[in-house]
Structure formats: C-alpha cells, structure tokens
Design a protein around this motif. Structure first.
Motif, PDB file in Angstrom:
ATOM      1  N   HIS A  47      10.939  34.767  21.573  1.00 52.92           N
ATOM      2  CA  HIS A  47       9.636  35.209  21.062  1.00 52.92           C
ATOM      3  C   HIS A  47       9.550  36.732  21.023  1.00 52.92           C
ATOM      4  O   HIS A  47       8.884  37.313  20.182  1.00 52.92           O
ATOM      5  CB  HIS A  47       8.495  34.698  21.950  1.00 52.92           C
ATOM      6  CG  HIS A  47       8.428  33.216  22.045  1.00 52.92           C
ATOM      7  ND1 HIS A  47       7.984  32.416  21.032  1.00 52.92           N
ATOM      8  CD2 HIS A  47       8.754  32.380  23.061  1.00 52.92           C
ATOM      9  CE1 HIS A  47       8.025  31.150  21.415  1.00 52.92           C
ATOM     10  NE2 HIS A  47       8.494  31.100  22.646  1.00 52.92           N
ATOM     11  N   LEU A  80       9.600  30.871  15.843  1.00 55.90           N
ATOM     12  CA  LEU A  80      10.132  31.032  17.205  1.00 55.90           C
ATOM     13  C   LEU A  80      10.677  32.459  17.377  1.00 55.90           C
ATOM     14  O   LEU A  80      10.400  33.121  18.370  1.00 55.90           O
ATOM     15  CB  LEU A  80      11.255  30.027  17.484  1.00 55.90           C
ATOM     16  CG  LEU A  80      11.907  30.193  18.862  1.00 55.90           C
ATOM     17  CD1 LEU A  80      10.977  29.693  19.962  1.00 55.90           C
ATOM     18  CD2 LEU A  80      13.246  29.476  18.953  1.00 55.90           C
ATOM     19  N   HIS A 105       8.999  24.624  19.527  1.00 54.39           N
ATOM     20  CA  HIS A 105       9.948  24.180  20.564  1.00 54.39           C
ATOM     21  C   HIS A 105      10.425  22.741  20.357  1.00 54.39           C
ATOM     22  O   HIS A 105      10.397  21.926  21.282  1.00 54.39           O
ATOM     23  CB  HIS A 105       9.301  24.312  21.948  1.00 54.39           C
ATOM     24  CG  HIS A 105       8.797  25.686  22.255  1.00 54.39           C
ATOM     25  ND1 HIS A 105       7.530  26.106  21.923  1.00 54.39           N
ATOM     26  CD2 HIS A 105       9.391  26.730  22.854  1.00 54.39           C
ATOM     27  CE1 HIS A 105       7.366  27.377  22.306  1.00 54.39           C
ATOM     28  NE2 HIS A 105       8.479  27.780  22.875  1.00 54.39           N
ATOM     29  N   HIS A 156       5.180  28.868  30.210  1.00 59.20           N
ATOM     30  CA  HIS A 156       4.651  28.951  28.845  1.00 59.20           C
ATOM     31  C   HIS A 156       4.782  27.598  28.158  1.00 59.20           C
ATOM     32  O   HIS A 156       5.534  26.738  28.591  1.00 59.20           O
ATOM     33  CB  HIS A 156       5.284  30.109  28.071  1.00 59.20           C
ATOM     34  CG  HIS A 156       6.510  29.793  27.280  1.00 59.20           C
ATOM     35  ND1 HIS A 156       7.700  29.428  27.867  1.00 59.20           N
ATOM     36  CD2 HIS A 156       6.740  29.814  25.957  1.00 59.20           C
ATOM     37  CE1 HIS A 156       8.593  29.242  26.917  1.00 59.20           C
ATOM     38  NE2 HIS A 156       8.056  29.460  25.755  1.00 59.20           N
ATOM     39  N   ALA A 163       6.242  25.521  26.326  1.00 60.64           N
ATOM     40  CA  ALA A 163       7.458  25.174  25.589  1.00 60.64           C
ATOM     41  C   ALA A 163       7.700  23.675  25.573  1.00 60.64           C
ATOM     42  O   ALA A 163       8.597  23.200  24.901  1.00 60.64           O
ATOM     43  CB  ALA A 163       8.657  25.876  26.209  1.00 60.64           C
ATOM     44  N   ILE A 206       1.671  29.247  23.494  1.00 63.41           N
ATOM     45  CA  ILE A 206       2.929  28.785  22.921  1.00 63.41           C
ATOM     46  C   ILE A 206       3.993  29.875  22.958  1.00 63.41           C
ATOM     47  O   ILE A 206       5.162  29.621  23.155  1.00 63.41           O
ATOM     48  CB  ILE A 206       2.701  28.377  21.447  1.00 63.41           C
ATOM     49  CG1 ILE A 206       1.790  27.178  21.375  1.00 63.41           C
ATOM     50  CG2 ILE A 206       4.011  28.104  20.735  1.00 63.41           C
ATOM     51  CD1 ILE A 206       2.441  25.910  21.805  1.00 63.41           C
ATOM     52  N   ASP A 225      13.616  28.284  26.469  1.00 63.27           N
ATOM     53  CA  ASP A 225      13.956  28.816  25.152  1.00 63.27           C
ATOM     54  C   ASP A 225      15.392  29.328  25.087  1.00 63.27           C
ATOM     55  O   ASP A 225      15.776  29.973  24.111  1.00 63.27           O
ATOM     56  CB  ASP A 225      12.980  29.938  24.770  1.00 63.27           C
ATOM     57  CG  ASP A 225      11.569  29.400  24.555  1.00 63.27           C
ATOM     58  OD1 ASP A 225      11.378  28.178  24.680  1.00 63.27           O
ATOM     59  OD2 ASP A 225      10.673  30.204  24.270  1.00 63.27           O
TER      60      ASP A 225
END
Ligand SMILES: [Zn+2]
Length: 303
Positions: free
Chosen positions: A61, A86, A129, A195, A197, A215, A270
């Motif tokens: 991000h 993303l 995600h 977060h 995800a 997000i 992520d």
C-alpha cells in the motif's frame, strides 16, 4: 588499427548488438508483491525469469517505485501486478507502462465483480486482498496463463497445463484450509489484526474479522478505534490478537496489553515469508506456506 584495438572494437560492437538483458531465451517478467511473484513463477515454469519488486515484509500500500524498480519494469517483456489499487502508489507507473508496452496485466481482473467485496471503510473501492480466499486466487491463475500465452503463443499449451496443475493444488489447499478452520467452534472464529487484509479470508473460512486500520495501511488507527477494540475484545472474550509481518505491531501490542489478552503470533498479510524458511515442512516463501502458516497460527492461538 592494431590487433588489440580491433579486438576491443569487435567486443564493443558485440556488446551493443547483444539484447538489453539476456534471460537465456526466457520471458523477462517483472512482478510486484511476493504472492504475484510466486504465482507467475509457478505457472510460467522454466519459460520465465521473474523479478519481484517487493520481498518479505514489504507493505504494497505504501510502496513507491525506486529508480531501479523503474528500470526493472522498463526492461520487462511482461508485467503482472495485483491490481484493485493494492499497489496504490504505483498506479501511475503501470498506466504509463501500459501505454508503451502491450503486456501489462492486473491479475485480479479474472475475478468477477460479484465475488469482490466492497467494504464501507474503503470508500467505494474493492478490497484488493483476494489471495486469502484460495478459490479467488485460483481464478487469478487464468490472468497469468492468458498474459504469458499472449506474449508467447507457442507456449500456450505449456502455460495452460501448468495453470491447471496450479489450480488443482489450490483446490486441495482450499479443502485443507476449510478443515483446519473447522477445528475451531464458530463462536471462537474471531480474527483481530492490524489492518483489514482478511475480509476474503473471513468470508471463505467462516471468521468474523476485525481490522484496526482500514483496508489500506495508509490510514493510522485512531485512539477511539483502539478503545472500541479493547472493549470488543473483552466483551467477546477473544483469546488472542495477531500482528502482521508487513505492518507495524505497535497498536495491536498496546491493545493486547490494555485488554489483557495475548498476541497469538505473526500472520503474513500483504507479503509472504522469506523463500527457504521452512516451518512444519512447508516453505514460508510460497503461497501454500503462507496460507498454512496463517491458519495454523490462528487456530492454535484461538483454541
Ligand atoms: Zn493490505
């Protein structure tokens, strides 16, 4: 011209005529997150040479392209990225690349819109995600097969065969994940992380998911949302909270202290782990290893 300068001249000419980067006849591919890198390597097999921009622990991000990243993208014959915003700060770069290069693909494009989540906290955008629902990630395999086949039609059969094998392995992984999640009674399936995800994960495997930040990790957790979460943890008698490998653990650690519950472990959100790092027989630097690590960690901590 003497012999030495003639030799040097010939060497110079051969260097100029040589292709910009020799990938041994393989397709030069540049990718973004480690999940996309892993998927393209798996589907592309020995026809591709893949350079991933983001390694273990990197937050997509917030990621900005460096000068060397731009070079890697420019030298690529094919580019694959996650998409759905993303890689928020790379959108302009991809748009520019797509104008000069034909082969730039967002791999989530083969997931149909009706299967995407659009949480209120993400202001009208889709949740990017998707890899945490193995069945959705399996659909992204098709983007990779299509993209590579468009670039090199003669290898289409090879990519299709590998794509099918990858999807078969994912079907098995999805069944494993469902079984693992079912080890927890439904009321204990509450996942609290840094977060947001894990919305697709929650939908696929039956967890109620609460993320402290929205997000994207761009937005920091406010004091009010932290206090609310402490109350929620106490009310629901949640046994553990989880930190993420690509997001600062500070806020979650504070909530765990304030609510008097433990941090149940570190999840990959992520970014995957480092390739070659083995845990219970699986490699944390692979998609399968990432999914298994997360589920094992969550289920053990919440039991
Ligand atoms: Zn994220």
């Amino acid at each position: 011209m003497n012999k030495i300068s003639a030799f040097l001249l010939a060497l110079l000419i051969s260097l100029i005529l040589a292709p910009a980067a020799d990938a041994g006849g393989k397709i030069r591919v540049t990718t973004t997150t480690s999940m996309v890198t892993d998927l393209v390597k798996t589907v592309g097999g020995d026809r591709v040479e893949v350079t991933g921009l983001m390694g273990a622990g990197v937050d997509p991000h917030l990621y900005k392209a460096s000068a060397s990243d731009i070079t890697k993208l420019q030298r690529a014959e094919v580019i694959f990225y996650n998409g759905l915003l993303l890689e928020g700060k790379l959108q302009d770069v991809f748009a520019k690349m797509a104008r000069t290069k034909k082969h730039v693909y967002a791999i989530t494009e083969t997931v149909s819109e009706k299967e995407l989540l659009e949480p209120a906290s993400f202001g009208g955008h889709y949740d990017p995600h998707v890899w945490f629902d193995v069945t959705l990630w399996s659909k992204c395999v098709e983007s990779v097969v299509q993209g590579l086949s468009e670039y090199e039609p003669k290898s289409k059969g090879y990519f299709e065969k590998r794509g099918k094998e990858t999807q078969a392995a994912m079907r098995e992984l999805h069944q494993w994940a469902k079984k693992k999640a079912a080890e927890l009674p439904e009321e204990k399936r509450i996942l609290i992380t840094s977060h947001d995800a894990f919305n697709y994960f929650g939908r696929a495997y039956g967890f109620k998911v609460v993320g402290l930040q929205g997000i994207s990790t761009v937005e920091e957790a406010s004091l009010a949302s932290m206090t609310k979460l402490v109350d929620f943890v106490k009310e629901q008698r949640v046994k553990a909270l989880f930190v993420e490998s690509s997001v600062s653990p500070v806020a979650i650690k504070r909530i765990s202290e304030d609510a008097g519950v433990k941090v149940g472990g570190e999840l990959f959100s992520d970014a995957m782990g480092t390739p070659g790092q083995i845990e219970n027989g699986y490699d944390l630097g692979t998609y399968e290893g990432m999914i298994k690590h997360n589920l094992n960690t969550i289920v053990e901590a919440l039991k």
